[in-house]
Design a protein around this motif. Structure first.
Motif, PDB file in Angstrom:
ATOM      1  N   LYS A   1       1.510  -7.206  31.480  1.00 51.57           N
ATOM      2  CA  LYS A   1       0.906  -6.011  30.888  1.00 51.57           C
ATOM      3  C   LYS A   1       0.145  -6.377  29.613  1.00 51.57           C
ATOM      4  CE  LYS A   1       1.544  -2.225  31.921  1.00 51.57           C
ATOM      5  NZ  LYS A   1       0.721  -1.316  32.763  1.00 51.57           N
ATOM      6  N   SER A   2      -1.072  -5.867  29.513  1.00 50.19           N
ATOM      7  CA  SER A   2      -1.916  -6.094  28.329  1.00 50.19           C
ATOM      8  C   SER A   2      -2.032  -7.586  28.022  1.00 50.19           C
ATOM      9  CB  SER A   2      -1.359  -5.338  27.119  1.00 50.19           C
ATOM     10  OG  SER A   2      -1.313  -3.951  27.363  1.00 50.19           O
ATOM     11  N   ALA A   3      -2.380  -8.344  29.049  1.00 52.87           N
ATOM     12  CA  ALA A   3      -2.507  -9.792  28.906  1.00 52.87           C
ATOM     13  C   ALA A   3      -3.906 -10.150  28.411  1.00 52.87           C
ATOM     14  CB  ALA A   3      -2.231 -10.479  30.239  1.00 52.87           C
TER      15      ALA A   3
ATOM     16  N   LYS B   1      -6.223  -7.379  30.153  1.00 53.89           N
ATOM     17  CA  LYS B   1      -6.033  -6.757  31.460  1.00 53.89           C
ATOM     18  C   LYS B   1      -4.559  -6.794  31.861  1.00 53.89           C
ATOM     19  CE  LYS B   1     -10.504  -6.253  32.499  1.00 53.89           C
ATOM     20  NZ  LYS B   1     -11.135  -4.939  32.760  1.00 53.89           N
ATOM     21  N   ASP B   2      -4.201  -5.969  32.849  1.00 54.72           N
ATOM     22  CA  ASP B   2      -2.922  -6.097  33.533  1.00 54.72           C
ATOM     23  C   ASP B   2      -3.130  -7.012  34.733  1.00 54.72           C
ATOM     24  OD1 ASP B   2      -1.973  -4.300  31.712  1.00 54.72           O
ATOM     25  OD2 ASP B   2      -1.430  -2.745  33.157  1.00 54.72           O
ATOM     26  N   ILE B   3      -2.153  -7.884  34.982  1.00 50.21           N
ATOM     27  CA  ILE B   3      -2.253  -8.828  36.099  1.00 50.21           C
ATOM     28  C   ILE B   3      -1.019  -8.682  36.974  1.00 50.21           C
ATOM     29  CG2 ILE B   3      -2.459 -11.257  36.761  1.00 50.21           C
ATOM     30  CD1 ILE B   3      -3.648 -11.805  33.985  1.00 50.21           C
ATOM     31  N   LEU B   4      -1.239  -8.477  38.273  1.00 52.94           N
ATOM     32  CA  LEU B   4      -0.144  -8.393  39.250  1.00 52.94           C
ATOM     33  C   LEU B   4      -0.116  -9.676  40.067  1.00 52.94           C
ATOM     34  CD1 LEU B   4       2.082  -6.931  40.879  1.00 52.94           C
ATOM     35  CD2 LEU B   4       0.249  -5.955  42.301  1.00 52.94           C
TER      36      LEU B   4
ATOM     37  N   LYS C   1      -3.879  -8.561  41.751  1.00 51.46           N
ATOM     38  CA  LYS C   1      -4.734  -7.582  41.081  1.00 51.46           C
ATOM     39  C   LYS C   1      -4.958  -7.982  39.631  1.00 51.46           C
ATOM     40  CE  LYS C   1      -3.251  -3.403  43.632  1.00 51.46           C
ATOM     41  NZ  LYS C   1      -2.625  -2.045  43.460  1.00 51.46           N
ATOM     42  N   ILE C   2      -6.154  -7.696  39.146  1.00 49.15           N
ATOM     43  CA  ILE C   2      -6.451  -7.778  37.719  1.00 49.15           C
ATOM     44  C   ILE C   2      -7.210  -6.506  37.365  1.00 49.15           C
ATOM     45  CG2 ILE C   2      -7.596  -9.050  35.863  1.00 49.15           C
ATOM     46  CD1 ILE C   2      -7.360 -11.571  37.514  1.00 49.15           C
ATOM     47  N   GLU C   3      -6.546  -5.616  36.663  1.00 49.18           N
ATOM     48  CA  GLU C   3      -7.126  -4.305  36.379  1.00 49.18           C
ATOM     49  C   GLU C   3      -6.787  -3.869  34.963  1.00 49.18           C
ATOM     50  OE1 GLU C   3      -5.684  -1.678  39.401  1.00 49.18           O
ATOM     51  OE2 GLU C   3      -6.662  -2.755  41.046  1.00 49.18           O
ATOM     52  N   ASP C   4      -7.448  -2.800  34.508  1.00 45.47           N
ATOM     53  CA  ASP C   4      -7.170  -2.286  33.174  1.00 45.47           C
ATOM     54  C   ASP C   4      -5.727  -1.811  33.054  1.00 45.47           C
ATOM     55  OD1 ASP C   4      -9.733  -2.791  32.278  1.00 45.47           O
ATOM     56  OD2 ASP C   4     -10.478  -0.803  32.822  1.00 45.47           O
ATOM     57  N   THR C   5      -5.242  -1.135  34.098  1.00 51.82           N
ATOM     58  CA  THR C   5      -3.863  -0.649  34.108  1.00 51.82           C
ATOM     59  C   THR C   5      -3.282  -0.791  35.510  1.00 51.82           C
ATOM     60  OG1 THR C   5      -4.359   0.974  32.385  1.00 51.82           O
ATOM     61  CG2 THR C   5      -2.328   1.291  33.634  1.00 51.82           C
TER      62      THR C   5
ATOM     63  N   GLU D   1       5.222  -8.246  28.752  1.00 54.28           N
ATOM     64  CA  GLU D   1       4.252  -7.467  27.994  1.00 54.28           C
ATOM     65  C   GLU D   1       3.623  -8.243  26.842  1.00 54.28           C
ATOM     66  OE1 GLU D   1       5.610  -3.682  26.724  1.00 54.28           O
ATOM     67  OE2 GLU D   1       6.497  -3.135  28.648  1.00 54.28           O
ATOM     68  N   LYS D   2       2.349  -7.904  26.603  1.00 51.13           N
ATOM     69  CA  LYS D   2       1.603  -8.337  25.427  1.00 51.13           C
ATOM     70  C   LYS D   2       1.682  -9.849  25.192  1.00 51.13           C
ATOM     71  CE  LYS D   2       1.867  -3.876  23.078  1.00 51.13           C
ATOM     72  NZ  LYS D   2       2.308  -3.137  21.887  1.00 51.13           N
ATOM     73  N   VAL D   3       1.191 -10.601  26.175  1.00 53.48           N
ATOM     74  CA  VAL D   3       1.082 -12.047  26.027  1.00 53.48           C
ATOM     75  C   VAL D   3      -0.375 -12.461  26.177  1.00 53.48           C
ATOM     76  CG1 VAL D   3       3.405 -12.568  26.852  1.00 53.48           C
ATOM     77  CG2 VAL D   3       1.517 -12.429  28.488  1.00 53.48           C
ATOM     78  N   TRP D   4      -0.676 -13.641  25.727  1.00 49.80           N
ATOM     79  CA  TRP D   4      -1.948 -14.271  26.031  1.00 49.80           C
ATOM     80  C   TRP D   4      -1.702 -15.182  27.232  1.00 49.80           C
ATOM     81  CZ3 TRP D   4      -6.261 -14.900  22.107  1.00 49.80           C
ATOM     82  CH2 TRP D   4      -6.178 -13.926  21.115  1.00 49.80           C
ATOM     83  N   VAL D   5      -2.716 -15.358  28.053  1.00 54.93           N
ATOM     84  CA  VAL D   5      -2.533 -16.124  29.283  1.00 54.93           C
ATOM     85  C   VAL D   5      -3.751 -17.017  29.518  1.00 54.93           C
ATOM     86  CG1 VAL D   5      -3.449 -14.219  30.684  1.00 54.93           C
ATOM     87  CG2 VAL D   5      -2.028 -15.972  31.766  1.00 54.93           C
TER      88      VAL D   5
END
Length: 418
Positions: free
Chosen positions: A6-8, A22-25, A33-37, A48-52
């Motif tokens: 979440k919020s990557a 983005k959010d990444i599934l 998926k890579i989407e806003d939410t 949540e809230k990581v850099w990738v």
């Protein structure tokens, strides 16, 4: 297990999502998926809230096994690499017996295949790393060796280096040549500089390194092939390699994290964990190395992780072995001297050089990712060491940023401390 980031904050210059949040599934190890939410599926793991970024690669790591399990086993070493943010590590042949045959390469690959991170053996260039006869290079390449070099041992025979560069060309092999003229080094243990002289410690001249670099590049220009020069530490080496690249020679180089983090001024304490090869240089040289990271002359940064048991380090400075661990410190140090984007590039560039498959962060690709944060500031302490051996030159050092974990081989590894 499904994973949702979440919020990557994505850092990947090869991806259309570079520098976006983005959010990444991730489903069954694949980015779905890579989407806003994204609404997390039931029973999924949410981070949540990581850099990738694409998974990091360390080009110079020692673990000890087989033969030196008291220093570090493959089991604990691979876990240390994972917790330190690395999805790929190149293992030096500093073992007993030396990794100089196909069967030795297969042993390491088989023993480590179940980890999220992957181990890539560096085969010894010469039999038993004695510098006399070439080892079974082609057979080791077929078994999974990604390069060939004798760890911390120079190729003193110039003709042997020429033959190695010629022999490896048909199968794209990479020759690693450690730059250190042992005759000029003599009994030196630290940088030849005012600090070492003041402390009464014998010096290793910068000349010992860049003479070898100059010779190796001359042979490369004559013979062709692929050359990697590991852990450079002098201003002259930087200049010579920049010139070679301008000529179009197929050469890369690395710098060890200790050489950009520390200067020879720390030797004041006679702490043998500061005894490294190449030695810690003076402040002016360290600044030049840091600048070379940003200029692109230095291709990647390595931990040069070398676990050593206390019997090898708890000695007079002159008698102690060279080497420090460093896997746990690479991100926290590198992140202080270059931008996040540049740091990630320096930690992922080795993949392409050594033929390790990579893919941009995009829908449909296998997830091979490092999770981190760039801002946290903290002090590294002995309790933060994952390795069996505790010979760290970075205890008490300032760190910036933390590694949260990795996703690779359909596994999620998160640091328990986080």
């Amino acid at each position: 297990m499904d994973i949702v980031l979440k919020s990557a904050h994505i850092i990947d210059e090869t991806s259309v999502y570079h520098n976006t949040v983005k959010d990444i599934l991730i489903v069954d190890g694949v980015i779905a998926k890579i989407e806003d939410t994204i609404v997390p599926p039931q029973f999924s793991k949410v981070v949540e809230k990581v850099w990738v970024s694409q998974g990091w690669t360390d080009s110079s790591v020692c673990f000890g096994e087989p033969g030196f399990e008291e220093r570090e086993t493959l089991e604990n070493g691979m876990q240390t690499a994972q917790k330190s943010g690395f999805t790929n590590v190149l293992l030096n042949p500093l073992t007993h017996p030396v990794v100089d045959s196909q069967s030795a390469v297969v042993y390491i690959k088989e023993k480590t295949k179940h980890f999220a991170a992957q181990a890539h053996p560096i085969g010894a260039l010469t039999l038993e790393s004695k510098g006399e006869y070439l080892a079974e290079l082609f057979d080791m390449k077929k078994a999974g060796a990604v390069a060939f070099g004798d760890y911390k041992k120079p190729i003193s025979n110039s003709n042997l280096l020429k033959i190695a560069l010629q022999y490896t060309q048909p199968f794209g092999g990479i020759v690693i040549s450690f730059p250190n003229d042992t005759k000029i080094m003599g009994k030196g243990v630290v940088n030849e500089h005012i600090e070492g002289t003041r402390l009464g410690l014998k010096g290793i001249p910068a000349l010992a390194e860049y003479l070898c670099v100059a010779r190796d590049l001359a042979i490369l220009e004559y013979a062709g092939g692929k050359l990697h020069i590991p852990t450079i530490s002098t201003a002259q080496s930087v200049s010579l390699i920049a010139e070679a690249k301008a000529k179009g020679l197929d050469v890369t180089c690395s710098v060890a994290i200790g050489q950009i983090a520390l200067t020879d001024e720390v030797l004041e304490t006679f702490n043998t964990n500061y005894k490294m090869l190449p030695p810690l240089r003076d402040a002016q040289t360290v600044q030049i190395l840091r600048e070379a990271l940003n200029q692109g002359v230095i291709d990647f940064v390595t931990s040069d992780h070398n676990p050593l048991d206390i019997e090898l380090k708890f000695k007079e400075f002159d008698l102690a072995a060279f080497g420090s661990i460093g896997l746990e410190n690479v991100w926290g140090i590198l992140n202080q001297y270059v931008s996040v984007e540049r740091a990630v590039k320096l930690l992922t560039a080795a993949r392409m050089r050594f033929g390790i498959p990579a893919a941009p962060i995009a829908v449909g690709t296998l997830a091979d990712l490092t999770l981190f944060t760039p801002e946290d500031e903290w002090i590294f302490e002995e309790k933060d060491i994952f390795s069996f051996s505790k010979n760290s030159a970075f205890i008490g050092a300032q760190m910036k940023g933390r590694v949260k974990g990795i996703i690779a081989q359909k596994q999620l590894i998160l640091n328990e401390k986080e």
